[in-house]
Design an enzyme around this catalytic site. Structure first.
Site, PDB file in Angstrom:
ATOM      1  N   CYS A 100       0.826  -1.217   0.000  1.00 58.02           N
ATOM      2  CA  CYS A 100       0.000   0.000   0.000  1.00 58.02           C
ATOM      3  C   CYS A 100       0.856   1.262   0.000  1.00 58.02           C
ATOM      4  O   CYS A 100       0.662   2.155  -0.818  1.00 58.02           O
ATOM      5  CB  CYS A 100      -0.939  -0.017   1.209  1.00 58.02           C
ATOM      6  SG  CYS A 100      -1.837   1.519   1.402  1.00 58.02           S
ATOM      7  N   CYS A 155      -1.406   1.744  -3.089  1.00 62.48           N
ATOM      8  CA  CYS A 155      -2.396   2.813  -2.917  1.00 62.48           C
ATOM      9  C   CYS A 155      -1.806   4.221  -2.847  1.00 62.48           C
ATOM     10  O   CYS A 155      -2.317   5.141  -3.498  1.00 62.48           O
ATOM     11  CB  CYS A 155      -3.194   2.592  -1.634  1.00 62.48           C
ATOM     12  SG  CYS A 155      -3.462   0.886  -1.199  1.00 62.48           S
ATOM     13  N   LYS A 202       0.076   5.414  -6.003  1.00 60.87           N
ATOM     14  CA  LYS A 202      -0.965   5.447  -7.043  1.00 60.87           C
ATOM     15  C   LYS A 202      -1.785   6.724  -6.945  1.00 60.87           C
ATOM     16  O   LYS A 202      -1.997   7.432  -7.929  1.00 60.87           O
ATOM     17  CB  LYS A 202      -1.839   4.189  -6.905  1.00 60.87           C
ATOM     18  CG  LYS A 202      -2.976   4.024  -7.877  1.00 60.87           C
ATOM     19  CD  LYS A 202      -4.271   4.689  -7.491  1.00 60.87           C
ATOM     20  CE  LYS A 202      -4.809   4.354  -6.136  1.00 60.87           C
ATOM     21  NZ  LYS A 202      -5.301   3.003  -5.971  1.00 60.87           N
ATOM     22  N   TYR A 222      -9.119  -3.205 -10.963  1.00 54.03           N
ATOM     23  CA  TYR A 222      -8.743  -1.946 -10.332  1.00 54.03           C
ATOM     24  C   TYR A 222      -7.443  -1.381 -10.936  1.00 54.03           C
ATOM     25  O   TYR A 222      -7.372  -0.217 -11.311  1.00 54.03           O
ATOM     26  CB  TYR A 222      -8.432  -2.174  -8.849  1.00 54.03           C
ATOM     27  CG  TYR A 222      -9.562  -2.351  -7.892  1.00 54.03           C
ATOM     28  CD1 TYR A 222      -9.967  -1.295  -7.079  1.00 54.03           C
ATOM     29  CD2 TYR A 222     -10.181  -3.582  -7.716  1.00 54.03           C
ATOM     30  CE1 TYR A 222     -10.960  -1.462  -6.125  1.00 54.03           C
ATOM     31  CE2 TYR A 222     -11.171  -3.759  -6.764  1.00 54.03           C
ATOM     32  CZ  TYR A 222     -11.555  -2.697  -5.971  1.00 54.03           C
ATOM     33  OH  TYR A 222     -12.533  -2.867  -5.029  1.00 54.03           O
ATOM     34  N   GLU A 282      -7.085   1.947 -13.223  1.00 50.67           N
ATOM     35  CA  GLU A 282      -6.476   3.137 -12.601  1.00 50.67           C
ATOM     36  C   GLU A 282      -5.236   3.583 -13.378  1.00 50.67           C
ATOM     37  O   GLU A 282      -5.051   4.776 -13.650  1.00 50.67           O
ATOM     38  CB  GLU A 282      -6.115   2.832 -11.141  1.00 50.67           C
ATOM     39  CG  GLU A 282      -7.361   2.696 -10.274  1.00 50.67           C
ATOM     40  CD  GLU A 282      -7.074   2.402  -8.804  1.00 50.67           C
ATOM     41  OE1 GLU A 282      -7.959   2.583  -7.973  1.00 50.67           O
ATOM     42  OE2 GLU A 282      -5.949   1.963  -8.478  1.00 50.67           O
ATOM     43  N   HIS A 336     -26.622  21.855   0.059  1.00 50.53           N
ATOM     44  CA  HIS A 336     -26.740  22.495  -1.251  1.00 50.53           C
ATOM     45  C   HIS A 336     -25.746  23.624  -1.410  1.00 50.53           C
ATOM     46  O   HIS A 336     -25.533  24.374  -0.451  1.00 50.53           O
ATOM     47  CB  HIS A 336     -28.172  23.031  -1.403  1.00 50.53           C
ATOM     48  CG  HIS A 336     -28.454  23.603  -2.735  1.00 50.53           C
ATOM     49  ND1 HIS A 336     -28.570  22.824  -3.866  1.00 50.53           N
ATOM     50  CD2 HIS A 336     -28.593  24.885  -3.129  1.00 50.53           C
ATOM     51  CE1 HIS A 336     -28.798  23.608  -4.901  1.00 50.53           C
ATOM     52  NE2 HIS A 336     -28.822  24.866  -4.486  1.00 50.53           N
ATOM     53  N   GLU A 391     -25.977  15.827  -2.810  1.00 53.03           N
ATOM     54  CA  GLU A 391     -27.364  16.051  -2.380  1.00 53.03           C
ATOM     55  C   GLU A 391     -28.340  15.181  -3.172  1.00 53.03           C
ATOM     56  O   GLU A 391     -29.431  14.852  -2.715  1.00 53.03           O
ATOM     57  CB  GLU A 391     -27.755  17.529  -2.466  1.00 53.03           C
ATOM     58  CG  GLU A 391     -27.847  18.085  -3.867  1.00 53.03           C
ATOM     59  CD  GLU A 391     -28.143  19.596  -3.860  1.00 53.03           C
ATOM     60  OE1 GLU A 391     -29.194  19.973  -3.334  1.00 53.03           O
ATOM     61  OE2 GLU A 391     -27.319  20.378  -4.366  1.00 53.03           O
TER      62      GLU A 391
END
Ligand code: NDP
Length: 462
Positions: free
Chosen positions: A43, A48, A51, A180, A184, A439, A444
């Site tokens: 990782c 991760c 990346k 993945y 990516e 908002h 939302e």
């Protein structure tokens, strides 16, 4: 246990191993951890973290283009790959030091060594040429990219490990895989200006995700200029006299590129660790077999993270480490909970998802309501970028529970993290409806889709 050198010996200094070592040491246990490469594991060192840094790097060209609609004139930009790699290396080295320091700061001992099991309580440390003993042993050695020996010319290909540190940014790259990592990296390389082709063996990329998201992402990636060829696989890779690579695809097409990257899954690191000799059970794919508490068939040997091939995600390995500590050292057995795990694909646009896809929900429930909104996010109005955001809630009609939430668009990963809470808590669509919107945000939309877009009753769309 006084008879052993350590109460706990951890093999593997990635996210799972370091967490277990650190927390056990903080409990006052005598702990050691061995890592043969770099603390931080996949990782932090080559997964991760780098990346995500490369994803940020690759997004700048779109930001520069989009700026015009907001009144900015951006001078012609240029990019230097070596600067990115060097800055990434600096950040990774910083994190690596923190990982190691965290264990030592909690009272654990760290070894830079390969560790091999000698017997059920003994570990040979290669770099030190000595054997130590431990009451409990935790294996957290992770995994590595699956090789592709059947592909003629596979020796010319790189994997995600090497992709981070290529000497030069290629002019053209072919990436094989549709998961993945392939998706990516296809977006990263494209964003950095590389002519990118993604080759996937199935009908549609990202096989484990909601079909709506898969199709929409595919379409958007193609619109950006990424070539996606599927279904197809590479038949061979050959070096050209100019030092480039020719790739023959099953479709009959030949591509000429500078790099071929394979991202066809990952395999567990269990070789040459003495596991077979000690009698630790392995699966057919070489993963360590564990029970629901992460215990192997030997009662003092445990395994967590990618080496067990359960769910290959960093937060899952960390969660498994925490459950292991409760079980092994606190007399409070806890089995890791692998249900309803939120996840993100850092494609461009991003995917954020939690729970069941529409197809999976339809298989499980006789009456499924789908709430779906597809719209241009506000930030793309002035920029003029022709990219839609997709939001989708999957609801079990009988219980009204929201069983799936799927987002494609800016910040989808951040939203998936928060959506993980109501879905894990089993909240209903009515709870979503009662929640006030924030908002103006894109999110939302998640609390303002009052009427189902369609229902699927007994497999039939209404
Ligand atoms: P994935 O399992 O996600 O994808 C592997 C891909 O390779 C699939 O598309 C698969 O096809 C294809 N494939 C498998 N075997 C072959 C073959 N022999 N020839 C051609 N194609 C093949 O693995 P990745 O390597 O992308 O990533 C490994 C794991 O790491 C992921 O599963 C994920 O858990 C984790 N990860 C998570 C990230 C995140 O959280 N953002 C980022 C990167 C990795 P098919 O679909 O048909 O099986």
């Amino acid at each position: 246990m006084a008879g052993y050198d350590y109460d706990l010996f951890v093999i593997g200094g990635g996210s799972g191993g370091v967490r277990a070592a650190r927390v056990a040491a903080a409990l006052g246990k005598r702990v050691a951890i061995a890592e043969e490469y770099r603390f931080g594991g996949t990782c932090v060192i080559r997964g991760c973290v780098p990346k995500k840094l490369y994803v940020y790097a690759s997004q700048f060209p779109e930001h520069f283009t989009d700026a015009a609609g907001y009144g900015w004139t951006v001078p012609e930009a240029s990019f230097d790959w070596q600067t990115l790699v060097a800055n990434k290396d600096k950040e990774i080295a910083r994190l690596e030091a923190i990982y190691k320091r965290n264990v030592e700061g909690s009272g654990g001992e760290t070894f830079h060594s390969r560790a091999v099991l000698v017997d059920q309580h003994s570990i040979y440390l290669q770099a030190e040429d000595r054997t130590v003993s431990a009451d409990q042993i935790l294996i957290a050695t992770g995994g590595r990219p699956a090789p592709h020996p059947a592909l003629s010319g596979h020796e010319y290909c790189v994997f995600s490990n090497e992709a981070f540190d290529l000497k030069e940014l290629p002019k053209a790259i072919m990436i094989e895989g549709g998961g993945y990592i392939a998706v990516e990296f296809a977006n990263i390389f494209h964003g950095l200006g590389v002519d990118t082709t993604l080759v996937y063996r199935g009908q549609e990329i990202l096989s484990r995700f909601d079909m709506d998201l898969r199709r929409s992402l595919h379409e958007t990636m193609e619109k950006k200029g990424i070539k996606i060829l599927c279904p197809a696989v590479s038949e061979w890779v050959r070096k050209t006299p100019e030092g480039r690579l020719d790739v023959l695809l099953s479709s009959g097409q030949t591509l000429t590129v500078d790099q071929v990257m394979l991202a066809i899954g990952r395999i567990p690191n269990t070789e040459n660790m003495g596991l077979e000799g000690v009698g630790v059970e392995l699966s057919k794919t070489g993963a360590i077999v564990v029970d629901k508490y992460s215990r192997t068939n030997l009662d003092n040997i445990w395994a967590i993270g990618d080496v067990t091939h359960r769910v290959q995600l960093t937060p899952v390995a960390i969660h498994e480490a925490m459950c292991f500590i409760e079980t092994a050292f606190k007399g409070n057995p806890i089995a890791p909970d692998h249900d309803t795990i939120p996840t993100a694909v850092f494609s461009q646009p991003e995917i954020g998802t939690v729970g069941l896809s529409e197809d999976d929900a339809v298989k499980r429930f006789p009456d499924v309501e789908i709430y779906r909104a597809s719209f241009r996010p506000m930030r793309h109005t002035l920029s003029g970028r022709d990219e839609k955001m997709l939001m989708k809630l999957v609801v079990d009609g009988a219980s009204r529970k929201v069983v799936g939430a799927h987002i494609l668009g800016p910040d989808a990963g951040e939203m998936a993290q928060l959506l993980g809470i109501p879905l894990k808590a089993g909240l209903t669509k009515d709870d979503f409806d009662r929640t006030m919107a924030v908002h103006p945000t894109a999110a939302e939309e998640l609390v303002t889709m009052y009427k189902p877009t369609y229902r699927v009753k007994n497999g039939e769309r209404i």
